[in-house]
Design a protein around this motif. Structure first.
Motif, PDB file in Angstrom:
ATOM      1  N   UNK A   1      45.910  43.379  42.508  1.00 54.95           N
ATOM      2  CA  UNK A   1      46.899  43.062  43.841  1.00 54.95           C
ATOM      3  C   UNK A   1      46.432  43.750  44.985  1.00 54.95           C
ATOM      4  N   UNK A   2      46.324  43.158  46.150  1.00 57.02           N
ATOM      5  CA  UNK A   2      46.554  43.932  47.371  1.00 57.02           C
ATOM      6  C   UNK A   2      47.916  44.516  47.448  1.00 57.02           C
ATOM      7  N   UNK A   3      48.116  45.420  48.214  1.00 56.34           N
ATOM      8  CA  UNK A   3      49.427  46.097  48.345  1.00 56.34           C
ATOM      9  C   UNK A   3      49.752  46.654  49.626  1.00 56.34           C
ATOM     10  N   UNK A   4      50.539  46.121  50.236  1.00 60.23           N
ATOM     11  CA  UNK A   4      50.969  46.734  51.594  1.00 60.23           C
ATOM     12  C   UNK A   4      52.449  47.288  51.307  1.00 60.23           C
ATOM     13  N   UNK A   5      52.175  48.669  51.853  1.00 60.35           N
ATOM     14  CA  UNK A   5      53.772  49.243  51.633  1.00 60.35           C
ATOM     15  C   UNK A   5      53.800  50.055  53.256  1.00 60.35           C
ATOM     16  N   UNK A   6      54.786  49.390  53.891  1.00 62.23           N
ATOM     17  CA  UNK A   6      54.999  49.962  55.345  1.00 62.23           C
ATOM     18  C   UNK A   6      56.357  50.790  55.136  1.00 62.23           C
ATOM     19  N   UNK A   7      56.361  51.703  56.314  1.00 61.30           N
ATOM     20  CA  UNK A   7      57.648  52.204  56.629  1.00 61.30           C
ATOM     21  C   UNK A   7      58.135  51.496  57.616  1.00 61.30           C
ATOM     22  N   UNK A   8      59.666  51.432  57.234  1.00 60.31           N
ATOM     23  CA  UNK A   8      60.701  50.541  58.378  1.00 60.31           C
ATOM     24  C   UNK A   8      60.885  51.408  59.531  1.00 60.31           C
ATOM     25  N   UNK A   9      61.067  50.763  60.638  1.00 53.90           N
ATOM     26  CA  UNK A   9      61.391  51.577  61.887  1.00 53.90           C
ATOM     27  C   UNK A   9      62.534  52.417  61.721  1.00 53.90           C
ATOM     28  N   UNK A  10      62.810  53.505  61.944  1.00 54.65           N
ATOM     29  CA  UNK A  10      63.715  54.569  62.108  1.00 54.65           C
ATOM     30  C   UNK A  10      63.323  55.492  60.468  1.00 54.65           C
ATOM     31  N   UNK A  11      62.487  55.251  59.820  1.00 52.73           N
ATOM     32  CA  UNK A  11      62.125  56.071  58.615  1.00 52.73           C
ATOM     33  C   UNK A  11      60.610  56.505  58.814  1.00 52.73           C
ATOM     34  N   UNK A  12      60.704  57.742  58.177  1.00 53.81           N
ATOM     35  CA  UNK A  12      59.296  58.304  57.771  1.00 53.81           C
ATOM     36  C   UNK A  12      58.328  58.435  58.856  1.00 53.81           C
ATOM     37  N   UNK A  13      57.137  57.567  58.786  1.00 57.14           N
ATOM     38  CA  UNK A  13      55.870  57.568  59.710  1.00 57.14           C
ATOM     39  C   UNK A  13      56.119  56.745  60.729  1.00 57.14           C
ATOM     40  N   UNK A  14      57.406  56.021  60.711  1.00 58.88           N
ATOM     41  CA  UNK A  14      57.512  54.709  62.001  1.00 58.88           C
ATOM     42  C   UNK A  14      58.280  55.611  62.981  1.00 58.88           C
ATOM     43  N   UNK A  15      58.418  54.646  63.930  1.00 59.25           N
ATOM     44  CA  UNK A  15      59.030  55.114  65.316  1.00 59.25           C
ATOM     45  C   UNK A  15      60.707  55.680  64.787  1.00 59.25           C
ATOM     46  N   UNK A  16      61.069  56.399  65.669  1.00 58.19           N
ATOM     47  CA  UNK A  16      62.661  56.692  65.448  1.00 58.19           C
ATOM     48  C   UNK A  16      63.233  56.297  67.030  1.00 58.19           C
TER      49      UNK A  16
END
Length: 336
Positions: free
Chosen positions: A95-110
């Motif tokens: 499988x190709x796997x995509x794992x995003x961080x949602x806005x407000x979390x972790x490596x994404x914008x706050x």
């Protein structure tokens, strides 16, 4: 003005409590300094009048590709990185796997100001997937990510091949069951006081039925390091807004509308129930029973398969990854 009020409240509360153990490393506002298991990419987009970015991992199939993509949606106290073993298992199975961080979390914008809703997070994720040419994905959501996966599947029912959820929260409506409402200010005050010790104690009790493994400390220190870092105030403010979203936007009533094949992977010892820490005893006693909630959700969802992990807690993919991935891949490999 709301964020200014948050800053004033942060000043009154101080810079957070000292960690009870040896202080973990601290990380930047977007988790700068914490190493992700695969290459981290960033998707920039416009939302609510501002430019934001989502961190994500895009991992190709390891070996012969099967042509399918699994999108992994993390939980509230987790990040895309915590899917590390699941990414390896899925990639290894083609499988190709995509794992995003949602806005407000972790490596994404706050963002300092954001109207959080599961619809908005689903739309953000949908834009990301369109940008990287992912069509008809399989969704796998854990904890809060299960609520998001449900909302995504309801918004884009013809664009979701299958839906899987791991100990999703929101299998019950806590506020309707009598759990008291917390204001965003109260959530913020709580979040500014997070420590590694507090996170560990909560997760040990609520997630893992009193058990603990040393490998969990990496994820505790990741979360504590983000919350204790230079962006601690805006991190806490976004966390407070997200908790309000979780508490006030239940998806349980719409489970009968899910039309795609759905897998529920449930650790039966989980007792997670948002806000139950301030609930009256009689209310606390009747929420967070996953040995019952999994069965109820399976009955409500039209094309559901229930796999229970007796005695495991909130994150069976982390407690017993081999057993968990065997169950997941068995379902994925079964024609629906």
């Amino acid at each position: 003005m709301m964020f200014t009020r948050a800053l004033l409240l942060a000043g009154l509360l101080g810079a957070g409590t000292a960690l009870a153990d040896e202080p973990p490393a601290t990380y930047g506002q977007e988790l700068q300094g914490f190493a992700y298991p695969y290459t981290l990419h960033h998707y920039r987009f416009e939302s609510q009048g501002q430019t934001l970015q989502m961190g994500y991992m895009d991992v190709a199939a390891n070996g012969k590709p099967n042509g399918n993509t699994v999108v992994l949606l993390h939980g509230k106290n987790f990040c895309a990185a915590t899917w590390e073993t699941t990414i390896a298992a899925l990639s290894g199975a083609g499988y190709r796997v995509i794992a995003p961080d949602q806005i407000g979390f972790c490596t994404s914008s706050k963002p300092e100001h954001y109207q959080y809703s599961f619809q908005q997070l689903a739309a953000n994720t949908h834009q990301l997937l369109a940008d990287i040419d992912v069509k008809d994905p399989i969704l796998l959501g854990h904890s809060t990510g299960g609520m998001l996966a449900t909302r995504y599947a309801l918004l884009y029912p013809n664009e979701v091949q299958r839906l899987a959820m791991v100990n999703p929260i929101g299998l019950e409506d806590w506020k309707a069951l009598g759990v008291p409402w917390r204001s965003v200010d109260d959530w913020f005050a709580r979040e500014t006081k997070l420590s590694a010790e507090g996170i560990r104690n909560y997760e040990r009790t609520t997630y893992y039925a009193g058990r603990w493994k040393p490998e969990y400390d990496r994820w505790v220190n990741m979360l504590a390091g983000l919350n204790q870092g230079p962006g601690h105030t805006v991190v806490a403010w976004n966390s407070a807004l997200i908790y309000d979203m979780i508490f006030t936007q239940p998806v349980v009533y719409e489970f009968p509308q899910l039309k795609m094949p759905t897998l529920l992977l449930i650790g039966t010892a989980d007792t997670t129930a948002i806000g139950s820490d301030i609930a009256p005893k009689e209310v606390k006693a009747r929420v967070g029973h996953y040995e019952q909630l999994g069965k109820q959700a399976a009955q409500a969802i039209p094309h559901a398969t229930l796999v229970e992990f007796e005695g495991l807690g909130h994150a069976p993919q982390m407690e017993e990854p081999a057993r968990f991935h065997q169950a997941l891949l068995s379902w994925l490999n079964t024609p629906q």
